[in-house]
Scaffold this motif. Structure first.
Motif, mmCIF file in Angstrom:
data_model
loop_
_atom_site.group_PDB
_atom_site.id
_atom_site.type_symbol
_atom_site.label_atom_id
_atom_site.label_comp_id
_atom_site.label_asym_id
_atom_site.label_seq_id
_atom_site.Cartn_x
_atom_site.Cartn_y
_atom_site.Cartn_z
ATOM 1 N N PRO A 50 4.826 3.565 -5.522
ATOM 2 C CA PRO A 50 4.377 4.905 -6.265
ATOM 3 C C PRO A 50 3.030 4.285 -6.913
ATOM 4 O O PRO A 50 2.328 5.456 -7.265
ATOM 5 C CB PRO A 50 5.580 4.734 -7.256
ATOM 6 N N MET A 51 2.720 3.088 -7.489
ATOM 7 C CA MET A 51 1.635 2.762 -7.884
ATOM 8 C C MET A 51 0.306 3.197 -6.968
ATOM 9 O O MET A 51 -0.408 3.521 -7.772
ATOM 10 C CB MET A 51 1.623 1.415 -8.470
ATOM 11 N N VAL A 52 0.528 2.799 -5.760
ATOM 12 C CA VAL A 52 -0.460 3.163 -4.783
ATOM 13 C C VAL A 52 -0.636 4.315 -4.597
ATOM 14 O O VAL A 52 -1.883 5.210 -5.030
ATOM 15 C CB VAL A 52 -0.315 2.504 -3.570
ATOM 16 N N ARG A 53 0.337 5.330 -4.734
ATOM 17 C CA ARG A 53 0.258 6.818 -4.512
ATOM 18 C C ARG A 53 -0.572 7.533 -5.675
ATOM 19 O O ARG A 53 -1.214 8.363 -5.559
ATOM 20 C CB ARG A 53 1.632 7.423 -4.294
ATOM 21 N N THR B 153 -4.191 -2.929 -1.488
ATOM 22 C CA THR B 153 -3.914 -1.956 -0.723
ATOM 23 C C THR B 153 -5.171 -0.619 -1.062
ATOM 24 O O THR B 153 -5.593 -0.239 -0.194
ATOM 25 C CB THR B 153 -2.720 -1.166 -0.973
ATOM 26 N N LEU B 154 -5.577 -0.715 -2.195
ATOM 27 C CA LEU B 154 -6.585 0.027 -2.873
ATOM 28 C C LEU B 154 -7.935 -0.337 -2.468
ATOM 29 O O LEU B 154 -8.694 0.601 -2.441
ATOM 30 C CB LEU B 154 -6.551 0.513 -4.236
ATOM 31 N N GLN B 155 -8.130 -1.513 -2.402
ATOM 32 C CA GLN B 155 -9.534 -2.221 -2.230
ATOM 33 C C GLN B 155 -10.409 -1.448 -1.003
ATOM 34 O O GLN B 155 -11.579 -1.004 -1.471
ATOM 35 C CB GLN B 155 -9.631 -3.517 -1.975
ATOM 36 N N PRO B 156 -9.957 -1.349 0.005
ATOM 37 C CA PRO B 156 -10.513 -0.760 1.265
ATOM 38 C C PRO B 156 -10.768 0.903 0.982
ATOM 39 O O PRO B 156 -11.938 1.322 1.466
ATOM 40 C CB PRO B 156 -9.960 -1.060 2.490
ATOM 41 N N VAL B 157 -9.956 1.450 0.307
ATOM 42 C CA VAL B 157 -10.170 2.960 0.180
ATOM 43 C C VAL B 157 -11.229 3.306 -0.997
ATOM 44 O O VAL B 157 -11.938 4.145 -0.962
ATOM 45 C CB VAL B 157 -8.504 3.360 -0.301
ATOM 46 N N ARG B 158 -11.311 2.240 -1.882
ATOM 47 C CA ARG B 158 -12.345 2.595 -2.947
ATOM 48 C C ARG B 158 -13.662 2.193 -2.155
ATOM 49 O O ARG B 158 -14.884 3.054 -2.507
ATOM 50 C CB ARG B 158 -12.111 1.473 -3.991
ATOM 51 N N GLN C 242 -7.062 -3.211 7.415
ATOM 52 C CA GLN C 242 -8.189 -2.838 6.393
ATOM 53 C C GLN C 242 -7.853 -3.493 5.108
ATOM 54 O O GLN C 242 -8.981 -3.947 4.297
ATOM 55 C CB GLN C 242 -8.327 -1.675 6.483
ATOM 56 N N ALA C 243 -6.610 -3.557 4.650
ATOM 57 C CA ALA C 243 -6.414 -4.392 3.121
ATOM 58 C C ALA C 243 -6.374 -5.823 3.477
ATOM 59 O O ALA C 243 -5.219 -6.357 3.859
ATOM 60 C CB ALA C 243 -5.172 -3.779 2.661
ATOM 61 N N GLY C 244 -7.451 -6.573 3.518
ATOM 62 C CA GLY C 244 -7.124 -7.951 3.623
ATOM 63 C C GLY C 244 -8.318 -8.854 3.985
ATOM 64 O O GLY C 244 -9.739 -8.613 3.319
ATOM 65 N N ARG C 245 -8.284 -9.714 4.649
ATOM 66 C CA ARG C 245 -9.058 -10.936 4.856
ATOM 67 C C ARG C 245 -10.619 -11.006 4.806
ATOM 68 O O ARG C 245 -11.243 -11.991 4.550
ATOM 69 C CB ARG C 245 -8.561 -11.904 5.888
ATOM 70 N N TYR C 246 -11.187 -9.783 5.404
ATOM 71 C CA TYR C 246 -12.550 -9.775 5.688
ATOM 72 C C TYR C 246 -13.504 -9.274 4.389
ATOM 73 O O TYR C 246 -14.680 -9.343 4.418
ATOM 74 C CB TYR C 246 -12.936 -8.782 6.579
ATOM 75 N N LEU C 247 -12.672 -8.654 3.180
ATOM 76 C CA LEU C 247 -13.061 -8.287 1.668
ATOM 77 C C LEU C 247 -13.319 -9.449 0.977
ATOM 78 O O LEU C 247 -12.329 -10.239 0.825
ATOM 79 C CB LEU C 247 -12.494 -7.466 1.537
ATOM 80 N N ILE D 208 -8.585 -12.392 -5.056
ATOM 81 C CA ILE D 208 -7.245 -12.350 -5.357
ATOM 82 C C ILE D 208 -6.375 -13.401 -4.651
ATOM 83 O O ILE D 208 -5.317 -13.934 -5.431
ATOM 84 C CB ILE D 208 -6.749 -10.810 -5.316
ATOM 85 N N LYS D 209 -6.715 -13.597 -3.366
ATOM 86 C CA LYS D 209 -5.735 -14.433 -2.528
ATOM 87 C C LYS D 209 -5.857 -15.828 -3.195
ATOM 88 O O LYS D 209 -5.048 -16.575 -3.118
ATOM 89 C CB LYS D 209 -6.281 -14.659 -1.283
#
Length: 345
Positions: free
Chosen positions: A121-124, A54-59, A23-28, A34-35
């Protein structure tokens, strides 16, 4: 406790939690932007980039868990493996002999991917959902190391090598097992709430070969996390012939690919949470069909705890709007009402 963690630990709930492999990746589009700035492997080694991706799909989506953005090959660099991506993993010096295995280091825990330890820890701190850490299972990592990358025809060089040099193979798998345990324990120490072990190529092996070179090492990795009180997820593809062995693994959750309905798999995996298993290609279809087939997966998941996911990673050609539609379809499905309806028919 979150819905995802409740179900991962065995609670049979009215709604199935949902997250999506890759979910964190290539379809967004925000990931692709960023890549372009970093490149894939550099991005994996940059804590700020790892955190952002990591946070992109969660947002964007109403997901029940985040999964760390990384790659299963990342910890191998600390062993002395020369890795590049073009675009998949390429090993400059493949492992083909006992001497090659002997040259591999088993680094201390703090030496293995310190950028991952910094990112977690930054993600959390920023995420409102649990974070899943992950690693590759020893046999799958060995597949890439021996083949010098991916394989479109079942990793024949690896399978031949397992037969021809079993002593060197066990030595390699032993080293990979120890590194993977240390890597995953680091992730949990840094704040990961659950762990998934990807054994992506377990299914290319006949059951006897998997019994010698796959299951024992995957079991050692999972057992090596047993004192950490986090749910452990094991996922492999094309593993229907291995279900009897998977049932012995010390994992709370077994991921299932799209090839068999969950209702056919559940009897072989008693007292386990099942994860899966929508065919990833469905997400390129019409939204009404996405709803129909997602609900079909959810109906087959009734009868025990179920985490909804795809049967493999999300494809790069999936429109993000289709992901939103899928998640809404899953979140609106009442498993208890569906179970009652099924019983009264």
């Amino acid at each position: 406790m979150s819905l995802f963690l409740d179900v991962a630990l065995g609670k049979d709930t009215a709604r199935a939690p949902v997250w999506i492999m890759r979910q964190a990746g290539r379809y967004l589009p925000e990931y692709r932007a960023i890549k372009e700035r970093y490149g894939f492997f550099e991005m994996c080694r940059n804590p700020e980039a790892v955190t952002e991706v990591t946070l992109q799909p969660v947002r964007r989506f109403d997901l029940d868990a985040a999964i760390l953005f990384s790659d299963i090959m990342v910890p191998l660099a600390a062993m002395g493996v020369d890795i590049d991506f073009a675009p998949g993993p390429v090993i400059a010096h493949p492992i083909r002999s006992a001497a090659d295995v002997a040259r591999l280091r088993v680094p201390d825990q703090e030496e293995i991917a310190p950028f991952v330890a910094a990112a977690i820890p930054m993600v959390r701190e920023a995420a409102h959902v649990p974070l899943i850490g992950f690693a590759g299972a020893p046999l799958t990592l060995a597949a890439y190391l021996v083949e010098s990358g991916g394989s479109g025809d079942g990793f024949p060089a690896l399978r031949s090598w397992l037969h021809q040099q079993p002593t060197a193979a066990h030595a390699l798998l032993g080293k990979l097992t120890e590194v993977t345990i240390r890597y995953l324990r680091m992730q949990v120490s840094a704040g990961a709430n659950a762990i998934q072990l990807f054994d992506s190529w377990a299914g290319v092996h006949p059951s006897a070969l998997y019994a010698r070179f796959g299951r024992p090492y995957a079991a050692r990795v999972l057992a090596g996390l047993g004192d950490l009180s986090v749910p452990r997820i094991y996922f492999g593809t094309n593993t229907h012939h291995l279900l009897e062995q998977l049932a012995t693994l010390p994992a709370e959750v077994i991921g299932v690919d799209w090839r068999a309905p969950l209702s056919a798999v559940r009897p072989a995996l008693p007292a386990r949470t099942l994860q899966g298993n929508l065919d990833p290609t469905v997400l390129t279809a019409d939204p009404d069909l996405i709803t129909e087939l997602a609900h079909d997966v959810l109906r087959h998941g009734i009868g025990g705890p179920h985490i909804f996911n795809l049967g493999h990673g999300i494809r790069p050609d999936v429109p993000p709007d289709h992901v939103s539609h899928l998640i809404e379809a899953v979140r609106s499905f009442d498993r208890r009402q569906a179970a009652t309806h099924r019983e009264t028919r």
